[in-house]
Structure formats: C-alpha cells, structure tokens
Design a protein around this motif. Structure first.
Motif, short mmCIF file in Angstrom:
data_model
loop_
_atom_site.label_atom_id
_atom_site.label_comp_id
_atom_site.label_asym_id
_atom_site.label_seq_id
_atom_site.Cartn_x
_atom_site.Cartn_y
_atom_site.Cartn_z
N ASP A 2 7.11 -1.72 -12.06
CA ASP A 2 8.08 -1.21 -11.07
C ASP A 2 9.41 -0.95 -11.76
O ASP A 2 9.79 -1.68 -12.68
CB ASP A 2 8.33 -2.26 -9.97
N GLY A 23 12.01 0.19 -6.55
CA GLY A 23 11.24 0.76 -5.44
C GLY A 23 11.97 0.69 -4.12
O GLY A 23 11.68 1.47 -3.20
N VAL A 24 12.90 -0.25 -4.00
CA VAL A 24 13.62 -0.43 -2.73
C VAL A 24 15.09 -0.62 -3.05
O VAL A 24 15.46 -1.41 -3.92
CB VAL A 24 13.09 -1.69 -1.98
N VAL A 76 12.63 2.12 1.12
CA VAL A 76 11.71 2.46 0.04
C VAL A 76 12.17 3.77 -0.57
O VAL A 76 12.50 4.72 0.13
CB VAL A 76 10.27 2.59 0.60
N ASN A 135 8.82 7.76 -8.05
CA ASN A 135 7.95 6.58 -7.92
C ASN A 135 6.55 7.01 -7.49
O ASN A 135 6.38 8.06 -6.84
CB ASN A 135 8.53 5.60 -6.90
N SER A 175 2.82 5.83 -5.52
CA SER A 175 2.37 4.97 -4.42
C SER A 175 1.21 4.13 -4.93
O SER A 175 0.05 4.53 -4.83
CB SER A 175 1.88 5.86 -3.28
N LEU A 211 -2.66 -1.31 -3.23
CA LEU A 211 -2.73 -2.78 -3.26
C LEU A 211 -4.08 -3.22 -2.68
O LEU A 211 -4.71 -2.46 -1.94
CB LEU A 211 -1.57 -3.37 -2.45
N LEU A 225 -2.89 -1.38 1.36
CA LEU A 225 -1.51 -0.91 1.51
C LEU A 225 -1.12 -0.23 0.21
O LEU A 225 -1.81 -0.36 -0.80
CB LEU A 225 -0.56 -2.08 1.77
N LYS A 277 2.42 0.48 -2.45
CA LYS A 277 3.80 0.08 -2.69
C LYS A 277 4.41 1.00 -3.75
O LYS A 277 3.70 1.54 -4.60
CB LYS A 277 3.87 -1.37 -3.15
N THR A 297 5.90 2.10 -7.04
CA THR A 297 5.96 1.59 -8.41
C THR A 297 6.24 2.78 -9.32
O THR A 297 6.32 3.92 -8.86
CB THR A 297 4.67 0.83 -8.78
N ARG A 342 11.78 -4.60 -5.75
CA ARG A 342 10.64 -3.98 -6.44
C ARG A 342 11.07 -3.44 -7.81
O ARG A 342 10.89 -2.26 -8.11
CB ARG A 342 10.05 -2.83 -5.60
#
Ligand SMILES: Cc1cc2nc3c(=O)[nH]c(=O)nc-3n(C[C@H](O)[C@H](O)[C@H](O)COP(=O)(O)OP(=O)(O)OC[C@H]3O[C@@H](n4cnc5c(N)ncnc54)[C@H](O)[C@@H]3O)c2cc1C
Length: 424
Positions: free
Chosen positions: A52, A55-56, A61, A114, A116, A119, A123, A125, A127, A402
C-alpha cells in the motif's frame, strides 16, 4: 561449556526484519554500503503481500495516491511521508520492486493510480503495487470477466462461496467451487502446506487436472494464495498453460503465504547480495560511541557482537516488539528513545472504539527529524549515527491510512540516504 562470542563489523546495522528493515538493507546495498541485519519474526507473515502507498486520506478512499500525498503534506506536515517528495517515494518503490523481481517475485511497477486489491472475504481494498500472481484477479474484477474461484476441503479462513456471495452485485459472472487438494483428503489443510506441495510438478499437474473440467467458458480462475513458496510466477505460468485459463492468487487470512514467501525470499537472496543476515536473532543491547555503536545479541549457541558505524532502527510497533506499554506510559523497547505522549493514559484512546478519526495511541512513536534521525524533546538527534524507519515512527496511522508498506519503503529509502551521507 563457556559460550563463545562471535564478532563482526559492518558499516550499517539494520535492526528489524519487517518490510522497513528488508527495504533498508536493499537500499543500503544499492548505495554501496556494507550491511548487517538482525531481527525476528514479526508482522511480515501477516501481510497480504500487497504494497500500500496511501489508500485513505481525510477519511476517503483514494484512487490517486500521489494527489493524496500532496494533500497529506498540507494536512499532516508531521507525517513521516510528508517530508518526502513524490519523486523520491516513486524511486523508493521502483528500487524495492525491481529488487524483488531480481530475487524471483514479480511485482507491478509503481503506477499513477491505486489498484483494487482483492481480499479473502470478497471485498476489495485500495493498494498500490501487487504481486504479479495477484494482478489478473484485479483485472478480472474491473472487467467483470467470467471467473471461477476455487477453495479446498479442510482449508480454514478462505471460502470461495463467501467470496462469490459478497462480490455478487459487482461481479455477476463470478462463480465458486470446492475441490479436494491432491494428496490431502480428509484433513485440515493450511495455505503454507499447500504452497509447498505445489512446488512439485506432480501436484501442479494433479490440481490442473481437477480444475480443467470445471471451466466451461471461464476466462479467469482464482485460488487462495498457494502458488508455491519460491517461484510463484513460474508456477502460475505453468499452471495457466495446463488449465487453459488465466490464473490468479487471492490473499488469505494471516499467517499467509505472501508474507512468508517475501521473508523466505529475502533470507535466501540477501547472503548473495552481500548482506550479513541473522533473521532469528534479536538485538538485546546497543552501546553507542561517537563513531558508531556496538550491538549485543545472544544466540542459542553463542553471543554475537557487532561493531557498526551506523544503526538503522526498524523494529515496528507493539506486535513486533518495537514499542511497549505499561499502565502509565508507552516506551521504545530497545534504546528507550523518547516518545512524546499525553500525560494521561485516558488520552490514548477515544471514547468510541470505531471512531473514524482513529485512536491517538496509533500515532505515537519515535520522533525523527528530516534526516530520519530520532530526536530528543529539544529536536536534537539522540546520536549522530542513529536512524529510524517504518511503523515505529510517530505521526502516522498506517492501518487507517492504508500506507503500511509505503511508509516502510519510503522512509527506509530516505533513512539509508541519510545514513550513507553520514558515513561519507
Ligand atoms: C495483519 C496485517 C496485515 C497487513 N497487510 C498489509 C497490506 O495489505 N499492505 C501493506 O502495505 N502492509 C500491510 N501490513 C503492514 C506491513 O506488514 C508492516 O507491518 C508494515 O509495513 C511495517 O513494517 P515495519 O518493517 O516497520 O515493521 P514490522 O513489520 O512490524 O517489523 C519489525 C521487525 O522488527 C523486529 N524486531 C523488534 N524488536 C527487535 C530487536 N530488539 N532486535 C531485532 N529485531 C527486532 C521484529 O521481529 C520484526 O521483524 C500488514 C500488517 C499486518 C499486521
């Protein structure tokens, strides 16, 4: 029998074998320094394998980590990455992922957006850089491609059905299946064991044979991250050919193969790179002198004494033992470096566990100056030859932001640059 003491010398002693410590050794070697590295198992076996960057930020996000970093510099000037330019952070990522590629694990190059990252629970996240074995899954999600996700009888913590159900709205062409892993009937199985088993061609062929009849127009096949411990890209290529579809890995819950794979890769490659690595030895004590430090380590059979011209501390936070706390205060474990912290323990946490601002304790850590040297309350370096990098640094909340690997890699890059300058 009297214990012996082995003595070694080095220009830079790196303390810690997490991403920050390994990145620091790589960068220090790239800068031509003599390096010795010490550490123990830590948070690395827990990582997804994703790197990462940011990310946030500001509770949103972010698709564009570089624009988010520009905002971070305005909003959080004390954040360890805020003093670094986007160009130097990109150079750090490139240096790290190129080195990983040379060691046999392909990673995507630092891009402009970034990604997606998938996970295990269905889901995604944000990265930044992912193992090549995981990239096709991200592409498959973006394209909504016809994809089959497979899990195995007896495998805990990864359910292809749950992955399918949670992604169903976003990814209608996704389906799932459960197989019995070849040679592992009627028992509980663990990702690490499956990965080591898939190192052999016989298991690769046997698994491909089980997957092939399930395909029926499927373009992509997702597996939990088990594609070997050592040559994942080769194993993926071989299995793709055998099944006739694109194959990708999905991270599993910790402890997981991608982190163990990274650690074993570093352990295998570092001696060839000229790093003196002791991956199972903690530093017990450090005595500083004007021109460097002596590190004391106690192995099972002998003691080790290291004469180092400079020291880079990358011992992580609570999970890895770099920080500790008692009823009253938080401290740095090895050197007792000053931690600027509230007087009252009540101020460590906010009232609500899920407060979106996060808890202040997560931002406490070692204070450094612009050269990544730990400083005293008056801002003066604790020692001219001491540097620090990674999650141990103050003024960041890598879980919430993140930015775990990005923080580790970028600050290791900057700290080794300062160490190299100090060593002339
Ligand atoms: C569950 C989990 C999931 C994660 N997922 C991601 C992810 O998806 N993406 C991402 O970018 N990051 C992720 N991370 C974060 C990442 O793994 C690192 O924790 C983070 O990058 C910080 O690295 P670090 O090297 O600073 O510290 P750590 O990884 O904590 O390493 C510190 C090291 O110092 C060693 N050490 C401590 N004291 C001593 C001593 N006295 N002598 C010698 N060695 C010592 C420890 O043994 C350890 O090896 C995850 C972490 C966890 C826990």
């Amino acid at each position: 029998m009297k214990r012996g003491t082995r003595k070694i010398e080095t220009q830079l002693a790196v303390i810690g074998t997490g991403i920050a410590g390994f990145a620091a050794s790589i960068f220090a070697r790239q800068r031509g320094l003599d390096v010795a590295q010490f550490g123990h198992s830590g948070a690395m076996a827990y990582t997804t394998g994703y790197l990462d960057l940011l990310g946030v930020h500001d509770r949103r996000v972010r698709q564009d980590p570089w624009a988010a970093l520009d905002e971070l510099r305005q909003d959080e000037p004390q954040h360890p990455m805020s003093g670094l330019s986007n160009a130097s952070i990109r150079a750090a990522f490139d240096g790290f992922t190129d080195a990983l590629g040379d060691m046999g694990i392909g990673y995507t190059k630092a891009g402009d957006r970034n990604l997606s990252g998938l996970l295990p629970n269905g889901l995604a996240k944000p990265t930044f850089s992912v193992p090549d074995t995981m990239l096709p899954g991200i592409t498959a999600l973006e394209r909504g491609a016809k994809t089959l996700v497979v899990d195995f009888e007896g495998l805990q913590g990864f359910s292809a059905k749950a992955f399918e159900v949670n992604f169903r709205d976003r990814w209608p062409e996704l389906s799932s299946a459960r197989l019995t892993f070849p040679g592992m009937e009627n028992r509980q199985v663990f990702p690490e064991v499956l990965a080591r088993s898939l190192e052999t061609r016989a298991t690769q062929e046997a698994l491909a044979e089980l997957i092939r009849p399930l395909l029926k127009g499927v373009e992509y096949v997702g597996l939990p991250a088990i594609l070997g411990m050592h040559m994942p890209d080769e194993i993926r290529a071989r299995m793709e050919e055998a099944i006739g579809a694109r194959l990708f890995e999905i991270p599993t819950i910790p402890p997981a193969v991608p982190g163990i794979r990274l650690r074993e890769t570093f352990e295998r490659s570092f001696p060839e790179m000229g790093v003196q690595l002791e991956p199972q030895l903690k530093v017990a004590e450090v005595d500083f002198r004007p021109s460097g430090a002596t590190l004391h380590l106690h192995g099972p059979m002998e003691d080790l004494e290291v004469e180092a011209s400079a020291v880079l501390l990358a011992t992580g936070r609570f999970l890895s033992g770099g920080l500790k706390s008692d009823q009253d205060s938080l401290s740095e474990t090895l050197l007792d470096l000053p931690i600027s912290q509230p007087q009252d323990r009540d101020a460590w946490f906010r009232q609500e566990y899920l407060d979106p601002r996060g808890h202040p304790i997560n931002r406490l850590g070692v204070e450094v100056d612009g050269r990544f040297q730990p400083v005293a309350a008056d801002g003066a370096p604790i020692h001219e030859r001491l540097f620090a990098a990674g999650a141990i640094l103050a003024h960041q909340d890598w879980v919430r932001q993140r930015c775990g690997a990005g923080l580790a890699i970028a600050t290791a890059h900057a700290a080794t640059e300062s160490a190299a300058a100090a060593l002339g």
